[in-house]
Design a protein around this motif. Structure first.
Motif, PDB file in Angstrom:
ATOM      1  N   PRO A 118      32.779 -22.471 -28.309  1.00 55.32           N
ATOM      2  CA  PRO A 118      31.563 -22.076 -27.588  1.00 55.32           C
ATOM      3  C   PRO A 118      30.643 -23.275 -27.363  1.00 55.32           C
ATOM      4  O   PRO A 118      30.492 -24.124 -28.229  1.00 55.32           O
ATOM      5  CB  PRO A 118      30.911 -21.043 -28.502  1.00 55.32           C
ATOM      6  CG  PRO A 118      31.501 -21.269 -29.837  1.00 55.32           C
ATOM      7  CD  PRO A 118      32.852 -21.870 -29.628  1.00 55.32           C
ATOM      8  N   THR A 119      30.022 -23.285 -26.190  1.00 56.96           N
ATOM      9  CA  THR A 119      29.077 -24.339 -25.866  1.00 56.96           C
ATOM     10  C   THR A 119      27.700 -23.968 -26.405  1.00 56.96           C
ATOM     11  O   THR A 119      27.482 -22.857 -26.900  1.00 56.96           O
ATOM     12  CB  THR A 119      28.991 -24.535 -24.346  1.00 56.96           C
ATOM     13  OG1 THR A 119      28.512 -23.322 -23.769  1.00 56.96           O
ATOM     14  CG2 THR A 119      30.345 -24.898 -23.755  1.00 56.96           C
ATOM     15  N   THR A 120      26.769 -24.873 -26.294  1.00 62.26           N
ATOM     16  CA  THR A 120      25.401 -24.609 -26.747  1.00 62.26           C
ATOM     17  C   THR A 120      24.800 -23.440 -25.967  1.00 62.26           C
ATOM     18  O   THR A 120      24.089 -22.602 -26.534  1.00 62.26           O
ATOM     19  CB  THR A 120      24.535 -25.876 -26.560  1.00 62.26           C
ATOM     20  OG1 THR A 120      25.176 -26.965 -27.233  1.00 62.26           O
ATOM     21  CG2 THR A 120      23.145 -25.687 -27.104  1.00 62.26           C
ATOM     22  N   ALA A 121      25.091 -23.375 -24.669  1.00 61.66           N
ATOM     23  CA  ALA A 121      24.568 -22.272 -23.849  1.00 61.66           C
ATOM     24  C   ALA A 121      25.131 -20.930 -24.319  1.00 61.66           C
ATOM     25  O   ALA A 121      24.391 -19.931 -24.395  1.00 61.66           O
ATOM     26  CB  ALA A 121      24.915 -22.512 -22.389  1.00 61.66           C
ATOM     27  N   LYS A 122      26.431 -20.901 -24.648  1.00 67.10           N
ATOM     28  CA  LYS A 122      27.028 -19.649 -25.131  1.00 67.10           C
ATOM     29  C   LYS A 122      26.411 -19.235 -26.456  1.00 67.10           C
ATOM     30  O   LYS A 122      26.104 -18.052 -26.667  1.00 67.10           O
ATOM     31  CB  LYS A 122      28.542 -19.806 -25.297  1.00 67.10           C
ATOM     32  CG  LYS A 122      29.313 -19.881 -24.007  1.00 67.10           C
ATOM     33  CD  LYS A 122      30.793 -20.054 -24.283  1.00 67.10           C
ATOM     34  CE  LYS A 122      31.578 -20.234 -23.014  1.00 67.10           C
ATOM     35  NZ  LYS A 122      33.014 -20.484 -23.302  1.00 67.10           N
ATOM     36  N   VAL A 123      26.224 -20.179 -27.348  1.00 63.17           N
ATOM     37  CA  VAL A 123      25.622 -19.868 -28.654  1.00 63.17           C
ATOM     38  C   VAL A 123      24.195 -19.400 -28.460  1.00 63.17           C
ATOM     39  O   VAL A 123      23.753 -18.426 -29.098  1.00 63.17           O
ATOM     40  CB  VAL A 123      25.696 -21.091 -29.594  1.00 63.17           C
ATOM     41  CG1 VAL A 123      24.889 -20.861 -30.854  1.00 63.17           C
ATOM     42  CG2 VAL A 123      27.136 -21.411 -29.940  1.00 63.17           C
ATOM     43  N   GLY A 124      23.447 -20.038 -27.565  1.00 63.09           N
ATOM     44  CA  GLY A 124      22.069 -19.627 -27.289  1.00 63.09           C
ATOM     45  C   GLY A 124      22.002 -18.221 -26.728  1.00 63.09           C
ATOM     46  O   GLY A 124      21.132 -17.424 -27.109  1.00 63.09           O
TER      47      GLY A 124
END
Length: 112
Positions: free
Chosen positions: A82-88
């Motif tokens: 997961p990318t930072t955007a997905k985690v956010g």
């Protein structure tokens, strides 16, 4: 010895060392002849054996190294993380769910 020309080329003179029938073998600067040549060749052979052993060790290390397929598989696995955007986004959804759950009664009262 012949005089050097402007392009540093020295003509080979008949009777120089190393020519057939021209005398003994000269070394680079030690003034040596065939004497000691066997020891020098032996030292070179020993050094060559060490180089071959080192080359065999390097080949062994390269065989044990990961292949391009392994790196490609690793890259695919890293890309699926997961990318930072997905985690956010997941964190925001979790906070929204918790907020709605804790204020459910207030939400129902506002709707009615």
């Amino acid at each position: 010895m012949a005089e050097e020309s402007s392009n540093n080329i020295v003509p080979f003179q008949k009777g120089d060392a190393g020519q057939a029938g021209g005398g003994s073998l000269s070394s680079g600067g030690g003034g040596g002849t065939f004497n000691g040549m066997e020891a020098r060749v032996k030292a070179l052979e020993d050094d060559m054996k060490k180089i071959l052993q080192d080359t065999a060790e390097i080949k062994g290390m390269l065989r044990a190294a990961p292949s391009a397929v392994d790196f490609g598989e690793l890259k695919g696995r890293v890309n699926s993380l997961p990318t930072t955007a997905k985690v956010g986004t997941l964190l925001a959804i979790a906070v929204a769910v918790i907020t709605i759950a804790t204020r459910w009664t207030d939400f129902l009262a506002a709707v009615q």
